[in-house]
Motif scaffolding. Structure first.
Motif, PDB file in Angstrom:
ATOM      1  N   TYR A 160      11.408  -7.299  24.878  1.00  0.00           N
ATOM      2  CA  TYR A 160      10.592  -8.506  24.797  1.00  0.00           C
ATOM      3  C   TYR A 160      10.584  -9.296  26.097  1.00  0.00           C
ATOM      4  N   ALA A 161      11.648  -9.206  26.841  1.00  0.00           N
ATOM      5  CA  ALA A 161      11.853 -10.095  27.982  1.00  0.00           C
ATOM      6  C   ALA A 161      11.486  -9.426  29.291  1.00  0.00           C
ATOM      7  N   ARG A 162      10.249  -9.542  29.680  1.00  0.00           N
ATOM      8  CA  ARG A 162       9.864  -9.018  30.992  1.00  0.00           C
ATOM      9  C   ARG A 162      10.410  -9.968  32.057  1.00  0.00           C
ATOM     10  N   VAL A 163      10.676  -9.419  33.206  1.00  0.00           N
ATOM     11  CA  VAL A 163      11.217 -10.232  34.291  1.00  0.00           C
ATOM     12  C   VAL A 163      10.094 -11.079  34.874  1.00  0.00           C
ATOM     13  N   LEU A 164      10.358 -12.344  35.038  1.00  0.00           N
ATOM     14  CA  LEU A 164       9.365 -13.263  35.576  1.00  0.00           C
ATOM     15  C   LEU A 164       9.449 -13.306  37.095  1.00  0.00           C
ATOM     16  N   ASP A 165       8.292 -13.268  37.760  1.00  0.00           N
ATOM     17  CA  ASP A 165       8.265 -13.342  39.218  1.00  0.00           C
ATOM     18  C   ASP A 165       8.953 -14.599  39.723  1.00  0.00           C
ATOM     19  N   SER A 166       8.763 -15.707  39.030  1.00  0.00           N
ATOM     20  CA  SER A 166       9.389 -16.956  39.466  1.00  0.00           C
ATOM     21  C   SER A 166      10.907 -16.861  39.370  1.00  0.00           C
ATOM     22  N   SER A 167      11.403 -16.133  38.389  1.00  0.00           N
ATOM     23  CA  SER A 167      12.840 -15.950  38.237  1.00  0.00           C
ATOM     24  C   SER A 167      13.394 -15.102  39.374  1.00  0.00           C
ATOM     25  N   ILE A 168      12.669 -14.067  39.746  1.00  0.00           N
ATOM     26  CA  ILE A 168      13.092 -13.212  40.850  1.00  0.00           C
ATOM     27  C   ILE A 168      13.132 -14.017  42.144  1.00  0.00           C
ATOM     28  N   LEU A 169      12.099 -14.797  42.394  1.00  0.00           N
ATOM     29  CA  LEU A 169      12.045 -15.613  43.608  1.00  0.00           C
ATOM     30  C   LEU A 169      13.199 -16.609  43.647  1.00  0.00           C
ATOM     31  N   LYS A 170      13.475 -17.243  42.532  1.00  0.00           N
ATOM     32  CA  LYS A 170      14.573 -18.209  42.463  1.00  0.00           C
ATOM     33  C   LYS A 170      15.901 -17.527  42.776  1.00  0.00           C
ATOM     34  N   ASP A 171      16.141 -16.355  42.181  1.00  0.00           N
ATOM     35  CA  ASP A 171      17.386 -15.632  42.422  1.00  0.00           C
ATOM     36  C   ASP A 171      17.492 -15.175  43.870  1.00  0.00           C
ATOM     37  N   MET A 172      16.389 -14.712  44.441  1.00  0.00           N
ATOM     38  CA  MET A 172      16.402 -14.290  45.840  1.00  0.00           C
ATOM     39  C   MET A 172      16.725 -15.467  46.758  1.00  0.00           C
ATOM     40  N   ASN A 173      16.167 -16.624  46.460  1.00  0.00           N
ATOM     41  CA  ASN A 173      16.454 -17.814  47.259  1.00  0.00           C
ATOM     42  C   ASN A 173      17.914 -18.229  47.131  1.00  0.00           C
ATOM     43  N   ASN A 174      18.471 -18.111  45.934  1.00  0.00           N
ATOM     44  CA  ASN A 174      19.887 -18.439  45.735  1.00  0.00           C
ATOM     45  C   ASN A 174      20.784 -17.512  46.550  1.00  0.00           C
ATOM     46  N   VAL A 175      20.468 -16.224  46.549  1.00  0.00           N
ATOM     47  CA  VAL A 175      21.251 -15.257  47.325  1.00  0.00           C
ATOM     48  C   VAL A 175      21.129 -15.572  48.813  1.00  0.00           C
ATOM     49  N   ARG A 176      19.925 -15.873  49.266  1.00  0.00           N
ATOM     50  CA  ARG A 176      19.714 -16.226  50.674  1.00  0.00           C
ATOM     51  C   ARG A 176      20.562 -17.434  51.057  1.00  0.00           C
ATOM     52  N   ASP A 177      20.575 -18.445  50.200  1.00  0.00           N
ATOM     53  CA  ASP A 177      21.346 -19.654  50.489  1.00  0.00           C
ATOM     54  C   ASP A 177      22.843 -19.365  50.561  1.00  0.00           C
ATOM     55  N   VAL A 178      23.332 -18.549  49.649  1.00  0.00           N
ATOM     56  CA  VAL A 178      24.757 -18.203  49.651  1.00  0.00           C
ATOM     57  C   VAL A 178      25.108 -17.440  50.922  1.00  0.00           C
ATOM     58  N   LEU A 179      24.275 -16.476  51.279  1.00  0.00           N
ATOM     59  CA  LEU A 179      24.539 -15.692  52.481  1.00  0.00           C
ATOM     60  C   LEU A 179      24.438 -16.544  53.742  1.00  0.00           C
ATOM     61  N   SER A 180      23.513 -17.478  53.764  1.00  0.00           N
ATOM     62  CA  SER A 180      23.366 -18.365  54.923  1.00  0.00           C
ATOM     63  C   SER A 180      24.604 -19.226  55.119  1.00  0.00           C
ATOM     64  N   ASN A 181      25.211 -19.633  54.020  1.00  0.00           N
ATOM     65  CA  ASN A 181      26.408 -20.470  54.097  1.00  0.00           C
ATOM     66  C   ASN A 181      27.636 -19.678  54.537  1.00  0.00           C
ATOM     67  N   CYS A 182      27.579 -18.362  54.411  1.00  0.00           N
ATOM     68  CA  CYS A 182      28.709 -17.515  54.803  1.00  0.00           C
ATOM     69  C   CYS A 182      28.712 -17.216  56.294  1.00  0.00           C
TER      70      CYS A 182
END
Length: 58
Positions: free
Chosen positions: A35-57
């Motif tokens: 039932y739960a297809r992956v939402l593009d907005s969810s993918i973008l949000k997660d990618m941005n979170n990963v980018r932010d974490v990596l930038s802080n490292c």
């Protein structure tokens, strides 16, 4: 209706797929994934979170 509830209401608002499975009464998360297809907005949000974490490292 179940598909819309799973994607539009729950997953789009940050509810984990495990909790959505319980809300829908599924004993197996694979049924919820149907039932739960992956939402593009969810993918973008997660990618941005990963980018932010990596930038802080760096």
């Amino acid at each position: 209706a179940r598909h819309s509830y799973a994607t539009s209401v729950c997953l789009a608002n940050g509810v984990s797929i495990e909790n959505v499975a319980k809300m829908l009464g599924h004993s197996n998360i694979k049924m919820t994934q149907h039932y739960a297809r992956v939402l593009d907005s969810s993918i973008l949000k997660d990618m941005n979170n990963v980018r932010d974490v990596l930038s802080n490292c760096l």
